[in-house]
Design a protein around this motif. Structure first.
Motif, PDB file in Angstrom:
ATOM      1  N   HIS A  24       0.864  -1.187   0.000  1.00 55.22           N
ATOM      2  CA  HIS A  24       0.000   0.000   0.000  1.00 55.22           C
ATOM      3  C   HIS A  24       0.902   1.239   0.000  1.00 55.22           C
ATOM      4  O   HIS A  24       2.082   1.159   0.351  1.00 55.22           O
ATOM      5  N   GLU A  25       0.359   2.351  -0.414  1.00 50.82           N
ATOM      6  CA  GLU A  25       1.129   3.595  -0.424  1.00 50.82           C
ATOM      7  C   GLU A  25       1.551   3.921   1.000  1.00 50.82           C
ATOM      8  O   GLU A  25       0.766   3.770   1.938  1.00 50.82           O
ATOM      9  N   LEU A  41       0.615  11.957   1.520  1.00 54.54           N
ATOM     10  CA  LEU A  41       0.030  11.000   0.578  1.00 54.54           C
ATOM     11  C   LEU A  41      -1.246  11.545  -0.045  1.00 54.54           C
ATOM     12  O   LEU A  41      -1.492  11.358  -1.235  1.00 54.54           O
ATOM     13  N   HIS A  82      -1.966  12.348  -3.990  1.00 52.50           N
ATOM     14  CA  HIS A  82      -3.158  11.873  -4.712  1.00 52.50           C
ATOM     15  C   HIS A  82      -3.813  13.012  -5.490  1.00 52.50           C
ATOM     16  O   HIS A  82      -4.286  12.809  -6.614  1.00 52.50           O
ATOM     17  N   ASP A 133       3.394   6.902 -10.389  1.00 56.42           N
ATOM     18  CA  ASP A 133       4.503   6.521  -9.520  1.00 56.42           C
ATOM     19  C   ASP A 133       5.842   6.910 -10.147  1.00 56.42           C
ATOM     20  O   ASP A 133       6.800   7.216  -9.430  1.00 56.42           O
ATOM     21  N   ASP A 171       6.654   6.063  -0.818  1.00 58.18           N
ATOM     22  CA  ASP A 171       6.483   4.997  -1.794  1.00 58.18           C
ATOM     23  C   ASP A 171       5.007   4.869  -2.156  1.00 58.18           C
ATOM     24  O   ASP A 171       4.197   4.442  -1.343  1.00 58.18           O
ATOM     25  N   THR A 172       4.666   5.253  -3.375  1.00 60.56           N
ATOM     26  CA  THR A 172       3.291   5.116  -3.850  1.00 60.56           C
ATOM     27  C   THR A 172       3.119   3.904  -4.758  1.00 60.56           C
ATOM     28  O   THR A 172       2.015   3.629  -5.206  1.00 60.56           O
ATOM     29  N   ASN A 173       4.198   3.182  -5.006  1.00 56.99           N
ATOM     30  CA  ASN A 173       4.171   2.033  -5.906  1.00 56.99           C
ATOM     31  C   ASN A 173       3.751   0.786  -5.133  1.00 56.99           C
ATOM     32  O   ASN A 173       4.545   0.187  -4.418  1.00 56.99           O
ATOM     33  N   LYS A 174       2.523   0.381  -5.311  1.00 59.35           N
ATOM     34  CA  LYS A 174       1.987  -0.784  -4.610  1.00 59.35           C
ATOM     35  C   LYS A 174       2.460  -2.101  -5.226  1.00 59.35           C
ATOM     36  O   LYS A 174       2.266  -3.156  -4.649  1.00 59.35           O
TER      37      LYS A 174
END
Length: 140
Positions: A17-18, A67, A71, A92, A124-127
């Motif tokens: 998860h982000e 976060l 978004h 991302d 880190d937004t890369n799930k």
């Protein structure tokens, strides 16, 4: 006084998860091992095209606010030309232009010289990639 250089790569699991991951303790532990009371610079670098390093207050809502702001700036939708991965994954790859993948921080007397409420964080937004690496380097 002669300068010395030490570096270490650490593995971090940011999860699926982000997240804003507080890396401060790992930085302090590294400096205890290598700085030996010296002044110098700590460089924090992540060799990933979809993650950044930020200084911010954690635990009081700022991490969630960051976060949320990301978004708003970089929606996870189908507008992105970079299409592989989860829906909206192209955002991302834009993240490091806003939250750079590195930071250089002062070290005084072998200790990280942060402000009262500052923490060293991975953003880190890369799930799709839960296992990350971070390179810590001390010059002092």
């Amino acid at each position: 006084m002669a300068e010395s250089f030490a570096t270490r790569e650490i593995d971090v699991r940011t999860g699926s998860h982000e997240t804003v991951y507080d890396l401060t303790r790992e930085c302090e532990s590294f400096l205890r091992d290598v700085a030996q009371g010296r002044d110098g610079l700590l460089n924090v670098f992540t060799p990933h095209a979809t993650m950044g390093v930020a200084l911010l207050e954690t635990g009081a809502g700022s991490d969630e606010d960051l976060l949320s702001a990301l978004h708003d700036l970089l929606p996870a939708d189908d507008r992105w030309r970079h299409k592989h991965g989860s829906p909206g994954h192209g955002r991302d790859h834009v993240l490091p232009a806003l939250v750079p993948p590195h930071a250089t921080l002062p070290v005084i007397g072998g200790e990280l010289a942060l402000g009262t409420w500052q923490s060293v964080c991975l953003v880190d937004t890369n799930k799709d990639n839960v296992n990350r690496q971070v390179r810590l380097s001390f010059l002092g």
